[in-house]
Enzyme design. Structure first.
Site, PDB file in Angstrom:
ATOM      1  N   ARG A  53       2.870  -6.380   3.464  1.00 38.33           N
ATOM      2  CA  ARG A  53       1.852  -7.382   3.151  1.00 38.33           C
ATOM      3  C   ARG A  53       0.826  -6.902   2.126  1.00 38.33           C
ATOM      4  O   ARG A  53       0.521  -7.620   1.167  1.00 38.33           O
ATOM      5  CB  ARG A  53       1.080  -7.789   4.425  1.00 38.33           C
ATOM      6  CG  ARG A  53       1.771  -8.815   5.249  1.00 38.33           C
ATOM      7  CD  ARG A  53       1.529  -8.560   6.704  1.00 38.33           C
ATOM      8  NE  ARG A  53       2.196  -7.315   7.059  1.00 38.33           N
ATOM      9  CZ  ARG A  53       3.474  -7.264   7.471  1.00 38.33           C
ATOM     10  NH1 ARG A  53       4.155  -8.351   7.632  1.00 38.33           N
ATOM     11  NH2 ARG A  53       4.058  -6.100   7.725  1.00 38.33           N
ATOM     12  N   THR A  54       0.272  -5.725   2.323  1.00 39.28           N
ATOM     13  CA  THR A  54      -0.853  -5.315   1.473  1.00 39.28           C
ATOM     14  C   THR A  54      -0.369  -5.122   0.045  1.00 39.28           C
ATOM     15  O   THR A  54      -0.960  -5.644  -0.902  1.00 39.28           O
ATOM     16  CB  THR A  54      -1.492  -4.021   2.028  1.00 39.28           C
ATOM     17  OG1 THR A  54      -1.700  -4.188   3.421  1.00 39.28           O
ATOM     18  CG2 THR A  54      -2.806  -3.734   1.348  1.00 39.28           C
ATOM     19  N   LYS A  82       5.727  17.579  -5.991  1.00 33.31           N
ATOM     20  CA  LYS A  82       5.820  18.945  -6.558  1.00 33.31           C
ATOM     21  C   LYS A  82       4.539  19.727  -6.305  1.00 33.31           C
ATOM     22  O   LYS A  82       4.352  20.812  -6.850  1.00 33.31           O
ATOM     23  CB  LYS A  82       6.050  18.858  -8.074  1.00 33.31           C
ATOM     24  CG  LYS A  82       7.323  18.172  -8.484  1.00 33.31           C
ATOM     25  CD  LYS A  82       7.434  18.165 -10.006  1.00 33.31           C
ATOM     26  CE  LYS A  82       7.758  16.789 -10.540  1.00 33.31           C
ATOM     27  NZ  LYS A  82       7.545  16.662 -11.970  1.00 33.31           N
ATOM     28  N   ARG A 103      -2.866   3.170  -1.050  1.00 36.10           N
ATOM     29  CA  ARG A 103      -2.617   3.371   0.386  1.00 36.10           C
ATOM     30  C   ARG A 103      -2.163   4.805   0.570  1.00 36.10           C
ATOM     31  O   ARG A 103      -1.289   5.303  -0.153  1.00 36.10           O
ATOM     32  CB  ARG A 103      -1.554   2.420   0.923  1.00 36.10           C
ATOM     33  CG  ARG A 103      -1.154   2.800   2.345  1.00 36.10           C
ATOM     34  CD  ARG A 103      -0.379   1.754   3.060  1.00 36.10           C
ATOM     35  NE  ARG A 103      -1.204   0.613   3.398  1.00 36.10           N
ATOM     36  CZ  ARG A 103      -0.807  -0.370   4.211  1.00 36.10           C
ATOM     37  NH1 ARG A 103       0.399  -0.325   4.757  1.00 36.10           N
ATOM     38  NH2 ARG A 103      -1.589  -1.388   4.481  1.00 36.10           N
ATOM     39  N   HIS A 131      -9.277  -0.061   6.611  1.00 36.56           N
ATOM     40  CA  HIS A 131      -8.407  -0.949   5.827  1.00 36.56           C
ATOM     41  C   HIS A 131      -9.278  -2.147   5.442  1.00 36.56           C
ATOM     42  O   HIS A 131      -9.132  -3.248   5.976  1.00 36.56           O
ATOM     43  CB  HIS A 131      -7.217  -1.367   6.697  1.00 36.56           C
ATOM     44  CG  HIS A 131      -6.092  -2.032   5.969  1.00 36.56           C
ATOM     45  ND1 HIS A 131      -6.185  -2.472   4.649  1.00 36.56           N
ATOM     46  CD2 HIS A 131      -4.829  -2.364   6.371  1.00 36.56           C
ATOM     47  CE1 HIS A 131      -5.035  -3.031   4.289  1.00 36.56           C
ATOM     48  NE2 HIS A 131      -4.204  -2.978   5.321  1.00 36.56           N
TER      49      HIS A 131
END
Ligand code: CP
Length: 465
Positions: A53-54, A82, A103, A131
């Site tokens: 969704r986000t 890396k 995120r 959030h």
């Protein structure tokens, strides 16, 4: 906002939140009129944790505005694999784009990103911390469905310990004067640092209450504890101690005809400390039986999604179920947020607009604390994220990390001009105040410091160092 970025819901004043919701409503009514607003703008969509969704709604929002996106959705495809730091990754992406949506599994990652970025950063979820954009679309949905937040009851169900959507939502609901009722999974109650913040910064008493109607959420478990939920009421400014929680008994009522919301959440099995998992643990679930037994005709059922088994698909077609509409609302809300943060639409309110925005507040620095939260960005990238701690003297003297907002209670103190450290219980009676230059230690950092234990401690009279 913290450096023009949105890292926690507290970067926005109440007025700014209303600006976003109002513009989202305008967009919702006539989306095509906003196409082209963000043409020539590029959004970097950095999703180093899974998302449907986000990420989907941010990218749809940018494209609906006529802008473009570049996506990193597989952490293994980034040079972080890396060993490149998050700080360097963000520096590079801020040279490629006009806006970064991040995120990340580490708490405080968005704040670190905001420090190193030349363009605004939006927190799309950082570990168990916050959030904030989910909260914006939750507020939008609540406002649409309930008309107002003031005095409305919101029942927060499920994993309150690890749910970052829950933490952001609570702070916003308190600021908009909603009443919150907690219905946690067993062992998944709100963490202490969130409770303490509610107490210290919002001055809202937490009270253990009985609600005879809500035990249905727990499968009709009618024993004494099954009927108990925690609640915060609006009553402001009364001295209150969390130690009183267990001694207060009262009942709350939700009228059968009352407009209110159930906000259901899943167990965050991917997070550490999902202590509520296991046989026999009570967990609130919403299904047709609960809806029938409770009989609330104007309840609104919400869920940030994804769901697992705490929300039955059998009630998807019930008119009270709003979770797919809630997910859909993510597009207009994120379109509004992008437009405002890129300066494509003007803010009507500033940081002082009708409620606190904490992002610009100076954080008093203190030293000598070794930070134990393994998932805090300051622990993972200590060279780029130097943990700074804000001092609070209630409830209890504690320091709160500016990145993950978790707290620590140091055990020892020392003066910078001295050579020894002492147990905290022996400090002079004046308040513990880091601005005086005092050092505070937990036991590990006391041992690692250049200070030595006080003579009393060395002689074994006090302490165990
Ligand atoms: N609500 C939410 O954050 O969903 P995703 O994890 O799918 O983005």
């Amino acid at each position: 906002m913290y450096k023009g970025s949105l890292t926690t819901i507290e970067d926005l004043s109440n007025g700014q939140v209303e600006d976003i919701l109002d513009l989202a409503q305008e967009i919702d009514g006539n989306r095509d009129a906003f196409h082209g607003l963000a043409s020539r703008h590029l959004m970097a969509s950095l999703f180093l944790e899974p998302s449907t969704r986000t990420r989907g709604s941010f990218e749809a929002a940018m494209k609906r505005l006529g802008g473009d996106t570049v996506t990193v959705a597989d952490p293994k495809s980034s040079s972080m694999e890396k060993g490149e730091s998050l700080a360097d990754t963000i520096r590079v992406w801020s040279g490629y784009s006009d806006l970064i949506v991040l995120r990340h599994p580490w708490e405080g990652a968005a704040r670190l990103a905001a420090q190193y970025s030349d363009v605004p950063v939006i927190n799309a979820g950082d570990g168990s911390h916050e959030h904030p954009t989910q909260t914006l679309l939750d507020l939008y949905t609540l406002r649409k469905e309930l008309g107002t937040l003031t005095g409305r009851k919101i029942v927060l169900c499920g994993d309150l310990l690890n749910g970052r959507t829950i933490h952001s939502l609570i702070y916003a609901l308190l600021r908009f004067s909603a009443d919150i009722i907690y219905a946690p999974g067993e062992g998944l109650e709100l963490p202490d640092h969130v409770l303490h913040k509610i107490e210290a910064e919002y001055n809202r008493p937490l009270q253990r209450v009985r609600h005879p109607g809500l035990e249905a959420l727990y499968g009709g478990d009618t024993d004494e504890s099954g009927a108990e939920v925690d609640a915060i009421y609006m009553t402001p400014s009364q001295p209150h101690s969390l130690t009183l929680i267990d001694s207060i008994q009262m009942e709350i009522e939700i009228d059968k005809e009352e407009s209110f919301a159930f906000y259901v959440t899943r167990k965050q099995v991917e997070r550490e400390g999902t202590a509520g998992d296991g046989p026999g643990k009570r967990y609130p679930r919403m299904d047709a039986k609960v809806l029938k037994e409770t009989g609330f005709s104007k309840a609104v059922i919400m869920h940030p999604l994804p769901r697992v088994d705490e929300l039955s698909p059998a009630i998807d077609s019930d008119p009270r179920s709003k979770y797919f509409e809630q997910a859909r609302n993510g597009v207009p809300v994120r379109m509004a947020l992008i437009a405002l943060m890129l300066g494509l639409k003007p803010w009507k309110h500033g940081p002082e607009g009708g409620g606190q925005a904490r992002g610009e507040l100076p954080v008093p620095k203190t030293r000598g604390i070794v930070w134990l939260n393994q998932n805090c960005i300051s622990r993972i990238e200590p060279l780029n994220a130097t943990a700074e701690f804000t001092f609070f003297d209630r409830p209890g003297e504690r320091f709160v990390c500016c990145y993950c907002e978790r707290e620590t209670f140091p055990a020892f103190y020392a003066y910078p001009y001295g050579e020894v450290y002492h147990p905290i219980e022996e400090r002079p009676s004046r308040p513990m105040d880091p601005s005086r230059g005092t050092f505070f230690f937990d036991e590990a950092s006391a041992r690692a410091s250049n200070f030595r234990p006080s003579k009393k401690m060395a002689d074994g009279v006090q302490g165990n160092v």
